[in-house]
Design a protein around this motif. Structure first.
Motif, mmCIF file in Angstrom:
data_model
loop_
_atom_site.group_PDB
_atom_site.id
_atom_site.type_symbol
_atom_site.label_atom_id
_atom_site.label_comp_id
_atom_site.label_asym_id
_atom_site.label_seq_id
_atom_site.Cartn_x
_atom_site.Cartn_y
_atom_site.Cartn_z
ATOM 1 N N HIS A 96 -3.093 9.422 0.217
ATOM 2 C CA HIS A 96 -2.155 8.318 -0.031
ATOM 3 C C HIS A 96 -1.803 7.592 1.263
ATOM 4 O O HIS A 96 -0.679 7.693 1.761
ATOM 5 C CB HIS A 96 -0.876 8.854 -0.689
ATOM 6 N N ALA A 98 -1.200 4.520 1.727
ATOM 7 C CA ALA A 98 -0.201 3.467 1.502
ATOM 8 C C ALA A 98 1.213 3.970 1.763
ATOM 9 O O ALA A 98 2.092 3.183 2.130
ATOM 10 C CB ALA A 98 -0.318 2.927 0.086
ATOM 11 N N SER A 102 4.008 1.957 4.059
ATOM 12 C CA SER A 102 5.314 1.588 3.494
ATOM 13 C C SER A 102 6.457 2.289 4.216
ATOM 14 O O SER A 102 7.498 1.687 4.473
ATOM 15 C CB SER A 102 5.368 1.941 2.005
ATOM 16 N N GLU A 131 -5.476 -0.085 -0.611
ATOM 17 C CA GLU A 131 -5.068 -0.715 -1.862
ATOM 18 C C GLU A 131 -4.685 0.378 -2.846
ATOM 19 O O GLU A 131 -5.304 1.440 -2.876
ATOM 20 C CB GLU A 131 -6.224 -1.530 -2.452
ATOM 21 N N THR A 132 -3.685 0.133 -3.652
ATOM 22 C CA THR A 132 -3.284 1.101 -4.669
ATOM 23 C C THR A 132 -3.081 0.390 -5.994
ATOM 24 O O THR A 132 -2.843 -0.815 -6.041
ATOM 25 C CB THR A 132 -1.972 1.817 -4.284
ATOM 26 N N ARG A 137 1.567 2.399 -6.737
ATOM 27 C CA ARG A 137 2.447 1.625 -5.857
ATOM 28 C C ARG A 137 3.911 1.897 -6.206
ATOM 29 O O ARG A 137 4.758 2.033 -5.337
ATOM 30 C CB ARG A 137 2.115 0.134 -5.980
ATOM 31 N N LYS A 138 4.220 2.012 -7.503
ATOM 32 C CA LYS A 138 5.596 2.288 -7.931
ATOM 33 C C LYS A 138 6.035 3.670 -7.452
ATOM 34 O O LYS A 138 7.163 3.843 -6.964
ATOM 35 C CB LYS A 138 5.706 2.175 -9.459
ATOM 36 N N ASP A 141 6.715 3.433 -3.754
ATOM 37 C CA ASP A 141 7.974 2.731 -3.491
ATOM 38 C C ASP A 141 9.187 3.615 -3.772
ATOM 39 O O ASP A 141 10.156 3.600 -3.009
ATOM 40 C CB ASP A 141 8.055 1.443 -4.311
#
Length: 187
Positions: A96, A98, A102, A131-132, A137-138, A141
């Protein structure tokens, strides 16, 4: 509500109860239970590791990063155990990337100094071009918004940077021998 009232242990116990009522997790308990286990202290670390293994959720972004952080926090004095924590963190970063982007973006917005080493890692194509899917992505976040303060202390940032530099250097390795250095068989 309990978490906002500075009662992380009570919040964790309520989440455990809620999860035990329905392991299909319609309330999304698995997206936050790691945060409250980390906030509850070292007594809950073993429980979270066991729960993640039994429920087979250790590949979720929040669980992968939290399990690596637990390994680091438990074994700061033991060099061999810290190598295991480094492997867990590198594995989480590989699965992961991403999350790292973030998380560092969130911390930079809070005036956490970004060193040149962090800039180099975050501009590496493996992290810069990640890219996710919208669902993933949720989850990322939710994890970053809830847990970013756990990743702010300098020793934790050093641990994260060390693993990120390792992944950045190995992920584009040109030889099979270099790729074998990736943690736990990731290649």
């Amino acid at each position: 509500v309990l978490g906002r009232r500075a009662l992380p242990r009570t919040a964790l116990e309520c989440l455990k109860l809620l999860y035990s009522l329905n392991v299909e997790d319609p309330a999304g308990v698995l997206t936050v239970i790691d945060y409250y286990a980390l906030r509850s202290g070292p007594r809950e670390y073993a429980w979270l590791r066991d729960m993640a293994r039994v429920a087979q959720v250790s590949t979720m972004p929040n669980m992968a990063y939290s399990l690596a952080l637990i390994a680091h926090l438990e074994d700061r004095e033991d060099t061999e155990a810290d190598a295991d924590a480094d492997d867990l963190m590198a594995k989480a970063l590989c699965m992961h990337p991403a999350v790292l982007v973030s998380l560092q973006r969130k911390l930079a917005g809070m005036d956490v100094a970004m060193s040149e080493a962090w800039t180099m890692v975050l501009t590496n194509s493996f992290f810069a071009d990640c890219e996710t899917s919208p669902g993933l992505r949720k989850l990322v976040d939710i994890f970053v918004e809830r847990s970013h303060m756990l990743w702010k202390p300098a020793p934790v940032q050093d641990f994260l940077l060390r693993a990120a530099e390792r992944v950045a250097s190995l992920v584009h390795a040109s030889t099979d021998m270099q790729r074998e250095s990736l943690p736990m068989g990731l290649s």
